[in-house]
Design a protein around this motif. Structure first.
Motif, PDB file in Angstrom:
ATOM      1  N   UNK A   1       0.846  -1.196   0.000  1.00 37.30           N
ATOM      2  CA  UNK A   1       0.000   0.000   0.000  1.00 37.30           C
ATOM      3  C   UNK A   1       0.875   1.238   0.000  1.00 37.30           C
ATOM      4  N   UNK A   2       0.688   2.097  -1.007  1.00 40.86           N
ATOM      5  CA  UNK A   2       1.400   3.364  -1.085  1.00 40.86           C
ATOM      6  C   UNK A   2       0.638   4.430  -0.317  1.00 40.86           C
ATOM      7  N   UNK A   3       1.260   4.982   0.710  1.00 41.63           N
ATOM      8  CA  UNK A   3       0.571   5.906   1.617  1.00 41.63           C
ATOM      9  C   UNK A   3       0.606   7.371   1.163  1.00 41.63           C
ATOM     10  N   UNK A   4       1.347   7.684   0.123  1.00 40.70           N
ATOM     11  CA  UNK A   4       1.574   9.066  -0.279  1.00 40.70           C
ATOM     12  C   UNK A   4       0.290   9.882  -0.404  1.00 40.70           C
ATOM     13  N   UNK A   5      -0.708   9.338  -1.083  1.00 43.46           N
ATOM     14  CA  UNK A   5      -1.923  10.092  -1.364  1.00 43.46           C
ATOM     15  C   UNK A   5      -2.716  10.483  -0.130  1.00 43.46           C
ATOM     16  N   UNK A   6      -2.503   9.793   0.973  1.00 37.57           N
ATOM     17  CA  UNK A   6      -3.240  10.114   2.194  1.00 37.57           C
ATOM     18  C   UNK A   6      -2.903  11.507   2.707  1.00 37.57           C
ATOM     19  N   UNK A   7      -1.711  11.991   2.360  1.00 33.30           N
ATOM     20  CA  UNK A   7      -1.283  13.318   2.832  1.00 33.30           C
ATOM     21  C   UNK A   7      -1.332  14.372   1.737  1.00 33.30           C
ATOM     22  N   UNK A   8      -2.058  14.076   0.667  1.00 34.67           N
ATOM     23  CA  UNK A   8      -2.263  15.068  -0.368  1.00 34.67           C
ATOM     24  C   UNK A   8      -1.187  15.085  -1.415  1.00 34.67           C
ATOM     25  N   UNK A   9      -1.490  14.540  -2.562  1.00 32.35           N
ATOM     26  CA  UNK A   9      -0.602  14.611  -3.717  1.00 32.35           C
ATOM     27  C   UNK A   9      -1.461  14.879  -4.927  1.00 32.35           C
TER      28      UNK A   9
END
Length: 347
Positions: free
Chosen positions: A26-34
């Motif tokens: 699971x790539x978590x990047x998008x959870x913090x806004x990208x």
């Protein structure tokens, strides 16, 4: 085909150093806004916990993601609610600043490696990082110097395994000669297949695992809703493949995949992810999402079984020479790469 408790996500060895992870990460990047606005912290934590409860144990973040390192902080809080010994945590260092208007600043000096690792350990609030990647390569610093410091961090128990992201074949070979590389993270999807010619064979020669990021083409293969509702402004709209005539041409490729998904009785996202999963046991994609329903849908890809003939048919449905536009802004506009340890007059 939504995720359910009957779906068993296999566990695989990533690299030849004994590192075992869930076959789907699971790539978590998008959870913090990208691509969009960041999700509330409690929502982000619930998504990570949901992924774990459904068999995903491999989570990917970076000190770059989110304002003020928000993503590592979020992941760290989520880990506090999970059994640490059953989670494989990956994070990254190396990009000091990411700005398309002024350039991308990278730093691979030993001092920076150590300072980043110490800072990530504090933000994540963990005693060790399972897999530590160099996010981008600083070509002004010999990779042997960077790897030398990473090797020390392994010996000290602060990290367990070493990875590289977006590295060239020569860099991979030289780095691996200093200390075994466990994983290479590269963009790989049905419409981004650059790594198949050199990187994939090299990784298999050296016993290095492959972690595809953006396995759904930055969401392009995520479903009709994505294809039909790209905002006129924002990050995705600025990527060449998602803008203007390029996007109109690329939509036809999506429709090809959608037809095949109907044939296989699954969603386009599940078919695209299954195609990646079937590229080898050493391939562990890390799709991300900000919605539970999309996470469940992605997990459902585990049940999609494909033959060699199916794989060929799917590949042929997305002819790589028909994909319009560059995959990233830095490819399209030759974004300036700068080196933090180099005097400004040389930039």
């Amino acid at each position: 085909m939504a995720a359910d408790q009957s779906i068993l996500i296999p566990r695989v060895k990533l690299g030849n150093q004994g590192f075992e992870v869930s076959k789907l990460g699971f790539g978590c990047m998008g959870l913090s806004g990208s691509y969009n606005d960041p999700v509330p912290e409690d929502v982000g934590i619930s998504i990570i916990k949901h992924a774990f409860d459904h068999g995903v144990t491999f989570f990917d973040t970076s000190d770059l993601y989110g304002a003020n390192n928000a993503n590592e902080i979020l992941v760290g809080k989520a880990l506090k609610q999970l059994p640490r010994e059953k989670v494989q945590l990956a994070t990254k260092f190396g990009i000091v600043k990411f700005d398309y208007s002024s350039g991308v600043v990278v730093n691979g000096t030993p001092e920076y490696v150590r300072s980043c690792c110490e800072a990530s350990l504090k933000r994540l609030d963990v005693e060790y990082i399972d897999l530590y990647y160099q996010h981008r390569i600083d070509t002004s610093v010999p990779i042997e110097d960077t790897m030398g410091e990473l090797k020390k961090l392994v010996e000290e128990g602060k990290i367990k395994y070493i990875g590289l992201s977006e590295a060239s074949p020569d860099t991979i070979r030289r780095a691996n000669a200093v200390h075994p590389i466990t994983a290479i993270q590269m963009e790989w999807s049905l419409w981004t297949r650059d790594i198949e010619e050199e990187i994939v064979p090299l990784c298999r020669e050296l016993g290095i695992g492959i972690v595809p990021y953006s396995p759904l083409g930055r969401g392009f293969f995520g479903g009709r809703a994505v294809v039909e509702s790209i905002p006129a402004t924002g990050f995705l709209a600025s990527i060449p493949r998602f803008s203007g005539e390029n996007f109109d041409k690329n939509k036809k490729l999506y429709w090809n995949l959608e037809k095949l998904a109907e044939k296989h009785e699954c969603t386009p996202a599940q078919l695209a992810l299954s195609w990646i999963l079937h590229q080898g046991d050493d391939v562990v994609p890390i799709p991300g999402t900000t919605k539970i329903k999309n996470l469940d849908n992605n997990i459902g890809c585990i049940k999609v079984k494909l033959t060699n003939e199916d794989l060929q048919e799917i590949s042929a449905a997305i002819p790589i020479n028909e994909v319009a536009g560059e995959r990233t802004l830095d490819n399209a506009f030759r974004c300036t790469w700068k080196f933090a340890n180099t005097p400004p007059k040389h930039i």
